[in-house]
Design a protein around this motif. Structure first.
Motif, PDB file in Angstrom:
ATOM      1  N   TRP A  24       0.796  -1.218   0.000  1.00 35.08           N
ATOM      2  CA  TRP A  24       0.000   0.000   0.000  1.00 35.08           C
ATOM      3  C   TRP A  24       0.829   1.270   0.000  1.00 35.08           C
ATOM      4  O   TRP A  24       0.604   2.169  -0.797  1.00 35.08           O
ATOM      5  CB  TRP A  24      -0.943   0.010   1.223  1.00 35.08           C
ATOM      6  CG  TRP A  24      -1.970  -1.065   1.208  1.00 35.08           C
ATOM      7  CD1 TRP A  24      -2.113  -2.082   2.101  1.00 35.08           C
ATOM      8  CD2 TRP A  24      -2.992  -1.274   0.229  1.00 35.08           C
ATOM      9  NE1 TRP A  24      -3.150  -2.909   1.757  1.00 35.08           N
ATOM     10  CE2 TRP A  24      -3.711  -2.429   0.614  1.00 35.08           C
ATOM     11  CE3 TRP A  24      -3.371  -0.597  -0.925  1.00 35.08           C
ATOM     12  CZ2 TRP A  24      -4.784  -2.913  -0.123  1.00 35.08           C
ATOM     13  CZ3 TRP A  24      -4.442  -1.079  -1.662  1.00 35.08           C
ATOM     14  CH2 TRP A  24      -5.130  -2.223  -1.251  1.00 35.08           C
TER      15      TRP A  24
ATOM     16  N   THR B 292      -5.871  -5.839 -12.500  1.00 33.55           N
ATOM     17  CA  THR B 292      -6.234  -5.597 -11.103  1.00 33.55           C
ATOM     18  C   THR B 292      -4.991  -5.451 -10.235  1.00 33.55           C
ATOM     19  O   THR B 292      -3.943  -6.016 -10.523  1.00 33.55           O
ATOM     20  CB  THR B 292      -7.082  -6.750 -10.542  1.00 33.55           C
ATOM     21  OG1 THR B 292      -6.337  -7.985 -10.640  1.00 33.55           O
ATOM     22  CG2 THR B 292      -8.399  -6.885 -11.291  1.00 33.55           C
ATOM     23  N   TYR B 293      -5.136  -4.665  -9.167  1.00 32.87           N
ATOM     24  CA  TYR B 293      -4.096  -4.530  -8.146  1.00 32.87           C
ATOM     25  C   TYR B 293      -4.703  -4.956  -6.819  1.00 32.87           C
ATOM     26  O   TYR B 293      -5.623  -4.318  -6.323  1.00 32.87           O
ATOM     27  CB  TYR B 293      -3.612  -3.080  -8.078  1.00 32.87           C
ATOM     28  CG  TYR B 293      -2.511  -2.853  -7.070  1.00 32.87           C
ATOM     29  CD1 TYR B 293      -1.249  -3.402  -7.252  1.00 32.87           C
ATOM     30  CD2 TYR B 293      -2.725  -2.065  -5.933  1.00 32.87           C
ATOM     31  CE1 TYR B 293      -0.226  -3.185  -6.332  1.00 32.87           C
ATOM     32  CE2 TYR B 293      -1.713  -1.837  -5.020  1.00 32.87           C
ATOM     33  CZ  TYR B 293      -0.466  -2.414  -5.222  1.00 32.87           C
ATOM     34  OH  TYR B 293       0.542  -2.201  -4.313  1.00 32.87           O
ATOM     35  N   TRP B 294      -4.206  -6.088  -6.283  1.00 31.96           N
ATOM     36  CA  TRP B 294      -4.776  -6.689  -5.090  1.00 31.96           C
ATOM     37  C   TRP B 294      -6.303  -6.850  -5.224  1.00 31.96           C
ATOM     38  O   TRP B 294      -7.074  -6.519  -4.328  1.00 31.96           O
ATOM     39  CB  TRP B 294      -4.420  -5.881  -3.844  1.00 31.96           C
ATOM     40  CG  TRP B 294      -2.954  -5.938  -3.535  1.00 31.96           C
ATOM     41  CD1 TRP B 294      -1.997  -5.050  -3.916  1.00 31.96           C
ATOM     42  CD2 TRP B 294      -2.272  -6.968  -2.805  1.00 31.96           C
ATOM     43  NE1 TRP B 294      -0.759  -5.442  -3.474  1.00 31.96           N
ATOM     44  CE2 TRP B 294      -0.888  -6.608  -2.782  1.00 31.96           C
ATOM     45  CE3 TRP B 294      -2.672  -8.140  -2.156  1.00 31.96           C
ATOM     46  CZ2 TRP B 294       0.066  -7.409  -2.141  1.00 31.96           C
ATOM     47  CZ3 TRP B 294      -1.704  -8.914  -1.516  1.00 31.96           C
ATOM     48  CH2 TRP B 294      -0.363  -8.553  -1.513  1.00 31.96           C
ATOM     49  N   GLY B 295      -6.704  -7.332  -6.408  1.00 28.92           N
ATOM     50  CA  GLY B 295      -8.102  -7.661  -6.662  1.00 28.92           C
ATOM     51  C   GLY B 295      -8.985  -6.503  -7.067  1.00 28.92           C
ATOM     52  O   GLY B 295     -10.183  -6.696  -7.305  1.00 28.92           O
ATOM     53  N   GLU B 296      -8.425  -5.292  -7.179  1.00 32.80           N
ATOM     54  CA  GLU B 296      -9.233  -4.114  -7.497  1.00 32.80           C
ATOM     55  C   GLU B 296      -8.856  -3.541  -8.858  1.00 32.80           C
ATOM     56  O   GLU B 296      -7.686  -3.515  -9.231  1.00 32.80           O
ATOM     57  CB  GLU B 296      -9.046  -3.025  -6.430  1.00 32.80           C
ATOM     58  CG  GLU B 296      -9.499  -3.425  -5.047  1.00 32.80           C
ATOM     59  CD  GLU B 296      -9.300  -2.315  -4.026  1.00 32.80           C
ATOM     60  OE1 GLU B 296      -9.087  -1.161  -4.457  1.00 32.80           O
ATOM     61  OE2 GLU B 296      -9.369  -2.595  -2.818  1.00 32.80           O
ATOM     62  N   ARG B 297      -9.854  -3.065  -9.604  1.00 34.54           N
ATOM     63  CA  ARG B 297      -9.618  -2.371 -10.867  1.00 34.54           C
ATOM     64  C   ARG B 297      -9.110  -0.954 -10.586  1.00 34.54           C
ATOM     65  O   ARG B 297      -9.520  -0.331  -9.608  1.00 34.54           O
ATOM     66  CB  ARG B 297     -10.918  -2.271 -11.671  1.00 34.54           C
ATOM     67  CG  ARG B 297     -11.565  -3.617 -11.967  1.00 34.54           C
ATOM     68  CD  ARG B 297     -11.075  -4.190 -13.250  1.00 34.54           C
ATOM     69  NE  ARG B 297     -11.819  -5.392 -13.596  1.00 34.54           N
ATOM     70  CZ  ARG B 297     -11.277  -6.535 -13.946  1.00 34.54           C
ATOM     71  NH1 ARG B 297      -9.958  -6.646 -14.006  1.00 34.54           N
ATOM     72  NH2 ARG B 297     -12.018  -7.576 -14.251  1.00 34.54           N
ATOM     73  N   ARG B 298      -8.227  -0.482 -11.435  1.00 30.89           N
ATOM     74  CA  ARG B 298      -7.682   0.874 -11.301  1.00 30.89           C
ATOM     75  C   ARG B 298      -7.746   1.565 -12.651  1.00 30.89           C
ATOM     76  O   ARG B 298      -7.789   0.916 -13.701  1.00 30.89           O
ATOM     77  CB  ARG B 298      -6.223   0.813 -10.835  1.00 30.89           C
ATOM     78  CG  ARG B 298      -6.039   0.095  -9.502  1.00 30.89           C
ATOM     79  CD  ARG B 298      -6.506   0.949  -8.346  1.00 30.89           C
ATOM     80  NE  ARG B 298      -6.265   0.306  -7.071  1.00 30.89           N
ATOM     81  CZ  ARG B 298      -6.199   0.928  -5.909  1.00 30.89           C
ATOM     82  NH1 ARG B 298      -6.360   2.248  -5.878  1.00 30.89           N
ATOM     83  NH2 ARG B 298      -5.992   0.278  -4.789  1.00 30.89           N
TER      84      ARG B 298
ATOM     85  N   GLY C  57      -3.014   6.227  -5.527  1.00 31.72           N
ATOM     86  CA  GLY C  57      -4.235   5.628  -6.031  1.00 31.72           C
ATOM     87  C   GLY C  57      -4.985   6.472  -7.034  1.00 31.72           C
ATOM     88  O   GLY C  57      -5.795   5.950  -7.800  1.00 31.72           O
TER      89      GLY C  57
END
Length: 361
Positions: free
Chosen positions: A7, A271-277, A12
């Motif tokens: 993190w 994805t980054y750690w399961g999240e879309r960016r 972000g």
């Protein structure tokens, strides 16, 4: 440490980035790059060499661009066929394999290895319009990402590396910069602790993104062919990697090749750690990996070394690579690290070669 690598230090959104401060940050980075370069030379009682990748070997090669339409559906072929990859061709190349450190160390010291090359577009008669001259440069390392995430992290680590007292230098940093430095060190140590293999048998990645035509963004990778020959490394020889490459170029009947691939930034699939960016997240964070399972590489070319083509030492030292200065508007490097490092690289080159010298390969 997982917190640091997962993190902290990764931005972000654009709201967390300050382009207004980048100019002053870049100015300070450039000063620190020159200081580190001078310190390395002074400590080793030698002339100035490159600010990073100080120890390396240059040789000649050829870069063959394939017909990217063969065996591919039309939408993918059209995305790939941009710039020099728009049509098949064979270009002369100058290639340099090196260790990443700013000092000239034993080849068996833990380190990241690099592959840099320039291709001569003019000799094929197809100089790409809008470029700086008729050449295009590439720079890759045997790690998927840079450990330094962005310009603020770059400046923080440079302050530490150029401090006369590292402990005092770390203590003097702001809290956020301390965390940036620790994150960078953790990632750098993980990358440097890879098993040591001959240069010609390593895989290399560009680490940072580049434009690919007016819309797309890509990363590059050079993947060694399975049949690339090499002898067992002589670990009692501090020049073991360098000497094995020189032996290979001078003696082997089969020369090493690397398949060259492009990896598209497809934000809706990544994805980054399961999240879309969003796309800027992937562009601005140089320490974040683009997962190949989500964004595969597509082979578009092949780089092949030429037999008995090692450059003499003075010619190798005069050779340089500049992925910003030798690119086209549609193949420019982008992102925070690329904006921050280019001026430092140019200043470092001028320092070691003399501001008025000719800097061609």
């Amino acid at each position: 440490m997982l917190f640091l690598t997962r993190w902290f230090g990764v931005t972000g959104s654009d709201a967390e980035r300050s382009l207004a401060e980048e100019q002053s940050v870049t100015d300070e980075i450039t000063k620190r790059v020159l200081l580190m370069q001078a310190n390395a030379a002074s400590q080793q009682h030698r002339p100035l060499r490159r600010g990073t990748h100080a120890k390396g070997v240059c040789a000649r090669g050829q870069f063959e661009v394939f017909d990217v339409t063969l065996g591919r559906d039309r939408p993918l072929a059209m995305r790939l066929a941009k710039g020099i990859f728009a049509s098949p061709g064979i270009y002369p190349a100058i290639v340099r394999f090196a260790n990443a450190d700013s000092k000239v160390n034993s080849d068996f010291k833990a380190d990241v290895r690099s592959l840099s090359f320039s291709i001569d577009l003019s000799r094929d008669g197809t100089a790409v319009s809008g470029g700086n001259g008729s050449r295009q440069d590439f720079s890759l390392q045997n790690a998927t990402t840079l450990p330094i995430n962005d310009a603020p992290a770059f400046l923080a680590i440079m302050k530490l590396l150029t401090a006369s007292n590292p402990v005092a230098g770390l203590w003097s940093l702001a809290f956020k910069d301390k965390l940036r430095v620790l994150r960078t060190i953790v990632l750098a140590q993980l990358q440097a602790r890879q098993s040591i293999k001959p240069y010609q048998q390593l895989r290399y990645w560009s680490n940072v993104p580049f434009r690919h035509g007016p819309v797309d963004v890509v990363k590059h990778s050079a993947m060694p062919c399975l049949e690339n020959p090499a002898r067992p490394l002589q670990r009692n020889n501090p020049n073991g990697l360098q000497d094995e490459l020189i032996r290979h170029i001078g003696e082997d009947s089969t020369m090493s090749s690397f398949d060259f691939g492009l990896q598209f930034l497809d934000a809706d699939k990544m994805t980054y750690w399961g999240e879309r960016r969003d796309a800027n997240f992937w562009i601005e964070n140089a320490s974040v990996e683009w997962n190949e399972a989500e964004a595969p590489f597509h082979t578009v070319a092949r780089l092949t070394l030429l037999s008995k083509s090692q450059l003499p030492q003075d010619a190798g030292e005069a050779t340089y690579f500049d992925v910003t200065g030798h690119s086209t508007p549609d193949s420019m490097p982008i992102g925070s690290i690329n904006r921050a490092r280019q001026r430092g690289e140019v200043a470092s080159r001028k320092a070691r070669m003399g501001a008025g010298s000719s800097c061609g390969p």
